[in-house]
Write a protein that holds these residues in place. Structure first.
Motif, mmCIF file in Angstrom:
data_model
loop_
_atom_site.group_PDB
_atom_site.id
_atom_site.type_symbol
_atom_site.label_atom_id
_atom_site.label_comp_id
_atom_site.label_asym_id
_atom_site.label_seq_id
_atom_site.Cartn_x
_atom_site.Cartn_y
_atom_site.Cartn_z
ATOM 1 N N ARG A 37 -10.659 -2.600 -5.053
ATOM 2 C CA ARG A 37 -9.513 -3.327 -5.606
ATOM 3 C C ARG A 37 -8.195 -2.819 -5.015
ATOM 4 N NH1 ARG A 37 -10.414 -6.595 -10.031
ATOM 5 N NH2 ARG A 37 -8.190 -6.447 -10.524
ATOM 6 N N SER A 38 -8.095 -1.521 -4.786
ATOM 7 C CA SER A 38 -6.865 -0.962 -4.221
ATOM 8 C C SER A 38 -6.600 -1.533 -2.837
ATOM 9 C CB SER A 38 -6.949 0.568 -4.150
ATOM 10 O OG SER A 38 -7.024 1.131 -5.441
ATOM 11 N N ARG A 39 -7.614 -1.607 -2.011
ATOM 12 C CA ARG A 39 -7.449 -2.127 -0.654
ATOM 13 C C ARG A 39 -7.239 -3.646 -0.679
ATOM 14 N NH1 ARG A 39 -8.812 1.201 3.521
ATOM 15 N NH2 ARG A 39 -9.854 -0.385 4.792
ATOM 16 N N THR A 40 -7.917 -4.331 -1.594
ATOM 17 C CA THR A 40 -7.751 -5.776 -1.708
ATOM 18 C C THR A 40 -6.336 -6.137 -2.140
ATOM 19 O OG1 THR A 40 -10.093 -6.063 -2.266
ATOM 20 C CG2 THR A 40 -8.592 -7.850 -2.871
ATOM 21 N N LYS A 75 -6.193 9.388 -2.143
ATOM 22 C CA LYS A 75 -5.314 10.450 -1.631
ATOM 23 C C LYS A 75 -3.836 10.104 -1.776
ATOM 24 C CE LYS A 75 -7.702 10.437 2.239
ATOM 25 N NZ LYS A 75 -8.958 9.812 1.788
ATOM 26 N N TYR A 76 -3.441 8.896 -1.356
ATOM 27 C CA TYR A 76 -2.065 8.440 -1.541
ATOM 28 C C TYR A 76 -2.013 6.944 -1.314
ATOM 29 C CZ TYR A 76 -1.877 8.805 3.581
ATOM 30 O OH TYR A 76 -2.133 8.701 4.917
ATOM 31 N N GLY A 77 -0.914 6.353 -1.620
ATOM 32 C CA GLY A 77 -0.787 4.915 -1.483
ATOM 33 C C GLY A 77 -1.127 4.200 -2.772
ATOM 34 N N TYR A 78 -1.173 2.886 -2.692
ATOM 35 C CA TYR A 78 -1.401 2.051 -3.872
ATOM 36 C C TYR A 78 -2.770 2.328 -4.483
ATOM 37 C CZ TYR A 78 -2.292 -2.125 -6.658
ATOM 38 O OH TYR A 78 -2.612 -2.977 -7.672
ATOM 39 N N ARG A 79 -2.811 2.380 -5.816
ATOM 40 C CA ARG A 79 -4.082 2.541 -6.531
ATOM 41 C C ARG A 79 -4.177 1.509 -7.636
ATOM 42 N NH1 ARG A 79 -5.704 8.195 -9.271
ATOM 43 N NH2 ARG A 79 -5.756 8.760 -7.057
ATOM 44 N N SER A 80 -5.243 0.747 -7.630
ATOM 45 C CA SER A 80 -5.481 -0.216 -8.692
ATOM 46 C C SER A 80 -5.908 0.512 -9.954
ATOM 47 C CB SER A 80 -6.568 -1.216 -8.272
ATOM 48 O OG SER A 80 -6.882 -2.070 -9.345
ATOM 49 N N GLU A 81 -5.297 0.140 -11.063
ATOM 50 C CA GLU A 81 -5.628 0.780 -12.342
ATOM 51 C C GLU A 81 -6.727 0.030 -13.086
ATOM 52 O OE1 GLU A 81 -4.412 3.641 -13.057
ATOM 53 O OE2 GLU A 81 -2.944 3.686 -11.418
ATOM 54 N N MET A 85 0.824 -1.206 0.000
ATOM 55 C CA MET A 85 0.000 0.000 0.000
ATOM 56 C C MET A 85 0.860 1.259 0.000
ATOM 57 S SD MET A 85 -3.056 1.205 -0.112
ATOM 58 C CE MET A 85 -4.211 -0.098 0.318
ATOM 59 N N LEU A 86 2.011 1.216 0.686
ATOM 60 C CA LEU A 86 2.874 2.394 0.793
ATOM 61 C C LEU A 86 4.261 2.144 0.189
ATOM 62 C CD1 LEU A 86 2.019 3.665 4.402
ATOM 63 C CD2 LEU A 86 1.309 4.658 2.229
ATOM 64 N N GLU A 87 4.334 1.215 -0.750
ATOM 65 C CA GLU A 87 5.627 0.795 -1.297
ATOM 66 C C GLU A 87 6.449 1.960 -1.846
ATOM 67 O OE1 GLU A 87 7.371 -2.587 -4.399
ATOM 68 O OE2 GLU A 87 5.197 -2.272 -4.189
ATOM 69 N N HIS A 88 5.782 2.977 -2.379
ATOM 70 C CA HIS A 88 6.502 4.093 -3.010
ATOM 71 C C HIS A 88 6.287 5.420 -2.272
ATOM 72 C CE1 HIS A 88 7.344 1.327 -6.244
ATOM 73 N NE2 HIS A 88 6.057 1.122 -6.427
ATOM 74 N N PHE A 89 5.850 5.354 -1.023
ATOM 75 C CA PHE A 89 5.559 6.578 -0.270
ATOM 76 C C PHE A 89 6.845 7.200 0.275
ATOM 77 C CE2 PHE A 89 4.304 8.400 4.011
ATOM 78 C CZ PHE A 89 3.846 9.605 3.490
ATOM 79 N N VAL A 90 7.113 8.435 -0.131
ATOM 80 C CA VAL A 90 8.263 9.194 0.372
ATOM 81 C C VAL A 90 7.716 10.391 1.137
ATOM 82 C CG1 VAL A 90 10.373 10.441 -0.204
ATOM 83 C CG2 VAL A 90 9.673 8.464 -1.585
ATOM 84 N N PRO A 91 7.803 10.385 2.470
ATOM 85 C CA PRO A 91 7.211 11.468 3.260
ATOM 86 C C PRO A 91 7.856 12.826 2.967
ATOM 87 C CG PRO A 91 7.761 9.581 4.643
ATOM 88 C CD PRO A 91 8.406 9.353 3.319
ATOM 89 N N PRO A 92 7.048 13.875 2.928
ATOM 90 C CA PRO A 92 7.602 15.232 2.767
ATOM 91 C C PRO A 92 7.951 15.877 4.103
ATOM 92 C CG PRO A 92 5.219 15.313 2.626
ATOM 93 C CD PRO A 92 5.582 13.852 2.825
#
Length: 486
Positions: free
Chosen positions: A341-344, A324-330, A90-97
């Motif tokens: 789907r994103s949460r699953t 808002k942020y985190g993983y999004r299913s396309e 879910m947060l694999e690419h999250f870089v905090p500001p």
């Protein structure tokens, strides 16, 4: 060497911050392939930070308390510009500001970030096996788990990959892995350390604390990270004492209570019980009076926790909706489908399990039967602790009912996994400070942990007793040969 000794050597110029960093980077390169304690090793940043420390020392500037000390940070604490994943897709690419308050205080004190450590996904687990990026192994025996959820931090310290590390503790996630990995782990009083920048699991239970190889080093870290924070509404607005001032004070006259319900529990390994009771005898030889006390609802803590914590997790993790942020299913036809789907796809099985438990406990028609009743039991548990502290200064229990278990041995039985936190959870429910430190080994050469619990904000006494026990027991000096990764 301890943090105090390293600081002295840095001040004398006998060692440089760059040398300390390179030593730990070399160690990580050598052993972390077997352990998987780190999700990211911040090589360039660590060397740049070390260079600044060395330049400041060369210029004659006074060194801050943690100058040049390589630290690891559990990957659910936000680090500005450094990926913070919570070991989740879910947060694999999250870089905090932004920087969390605790890490900001560490960097201001001269500490060096060596890397971010593995954990159970969103800190939900007791073995660091639910990480989306692979399990962490125990340095004492790689076939066994390091505990969780802060298993990466505990393993990194145990394997000598860093001087100290930060973890978070919601139901034992610092103390249980500290016990399994043979290191010191402290959960401070709830509100003693700011939670701002910690990715929330259960907001009324989460607390940040240090791992280290000694109580003295734990004191050094706590001294820096403790204190009120206007950005955290639950932060306690009380002065921070000098935690090292009373470490060597006499223990004569102190009373420590053995919680009888802990030692009567059928799931307690006899070797663990024997080691902890022997430790109580050692405390008596140091001048402490050891007595038996009762906390009648102590063993009800685990059932109470597994209503309250999932309920809070259900609310906290609702923000991960793919918008808002985190993983999004396309691969979605509309907003509702995209969120589902994103949460699953983004959450792992254990996180989903706890969200479902919490959502059920908070649902209409069930909130009174489950969540509100659990909060009432929580109040009773706090009352039991309060009554006990009217009779004694500290409480003593094993940290975990067993030593480190084999990887995969509880994977198909979530309840058996939950039971490994039986003895640590009550301190979280009551918001009390507690520490785990090594007290012996089982017949397989695995570390056994002793837990001490103090009253609210009584960290000075907790650390005093823990330090003097550690000095007298000198457990790790007698560790079994051949057990530790070289």
């Amino acid at each position: 060497m301890s943090i105090a000794e390293l600081r002295h050597q840095l001040e004398l110029g006998n060692v440089s911050a760059r040398e300390l960093v390179d030593e730990k980077l070399s160690r990580i390169s050598k052993v972390d392939g077997k352990i998987n304690a780190f999700l990211e090793v911040t090589i360039d940043r660590a060397r740049a930070d070390a260079k600044r420390i060395d330049e400041a020392r060369a210029a004659g500037d006074p060194l801050p308390p943690l100058a040049g000390i390589p630290l690891a940070i559990k990957d659910n604490l936000c680090t500005k510009g450094v990926t913070t994943t919570c070991s989740s897709r879910m947060l694999e690419h999250f870089v905090p500001p932004y920087e969390s308050t605790v890490t900001e205080r560490l960097w201001q004190s001269g500490a060096v970030l060596i890397g971010k450590t593995n954990l159970d996904e969103f800190a939900m687990g007791s073995s660091t096996e639910t990480s989306a990026f692979g399990a962490t192994s125990n340095p004492w025996d790689p076939s066994r788990v390091p505990g969780g959820s802060s298993g990466g931090s505990a393993a990194a310290v145990a394997a000598g990959e860093c001087i100290a590390a930060l973890g978070s503790d919601t139901g034992g996630s610092i103390r249980q892995p500290a016990s399994f990995c043979g290191v010191v782990g402290l959960k401070p009083t709830y509100g003693r350390v700011s939670r701002w920048g910690l990715v929330a699991f259960a907001s009324s239970l989460d607390q940040i604390g240090p791992f280290s190889t000694s109580v003295a080093d734990t004191v050094e870290i706590l001294q820096v990270i403790a204190g009120s924070d206007p950005r955290d509404s639950t932060s306690l607005k009380v002065p921070v004492p000098n935690y090292s001032a009373s470490l060597s004070d006499s223990l004569s006259g102190l009373r420590v209570g053995l919680i009888k319900e802990c030692f009567e529990h059928g799931g307690l390994d006899p070797q663990v019980k024997e080691s902890v009771l022997s430790s109580a005898d050692l405390l008596q030889s140091l001048g402490v009076e050891v007595v038996e006390v009762s906390c009648p609802r102590f063993n009800d803590g685990i059932a109470t926790y597994y209503v309250i914590a999932p309920s809070e997790a259900s609310a906290n993790l609702a923000r991960y909706d793919g918008v808002k942020y985190g993983y999004r299913s396309e691969d979605s036809e509309n907003l509702a489908s995209m969120t589902t789907r994103s949460r699953t796809e983004g959450f792992g099985p254990e996180v989903k399990r706890r969200i479902l438990i919490g959502t059920y406990a908070l649902s209409a028609g069930y909130v009174d039967a489950y969540y509100k009743k659990a909060q009432k039991v929580r109040t009773l548990i706090r009352r039991d602790f309060s009554n006990a502290f009217n009779k004694v200064d500290l409480l003593l229990t094993p940290t975990s009912p067993t030593t480190a278990f084999l990887a995969g041995s509880h994977s198909s039985d979530p309840v058996s996994m939950y039971l490994s936190d039986l003895l640590t959870i009550p301190a979280n429910l009551a918001g009390l400070p507690a520490i785990s430190l090594p007290c012996g080994f089982d017949e397989d050469g695995l570390p056994i942990g002793l837990q001490l619990i103090a009253n609210v904000l009584d960290e000075p006494r907790l650390l005093q007793v823990a330090h003097q026990f550690e000095q007298a027991a000198d457990v790790l000096a007698n560790k079994p040969a051949g057990q530790f990764i070289p």
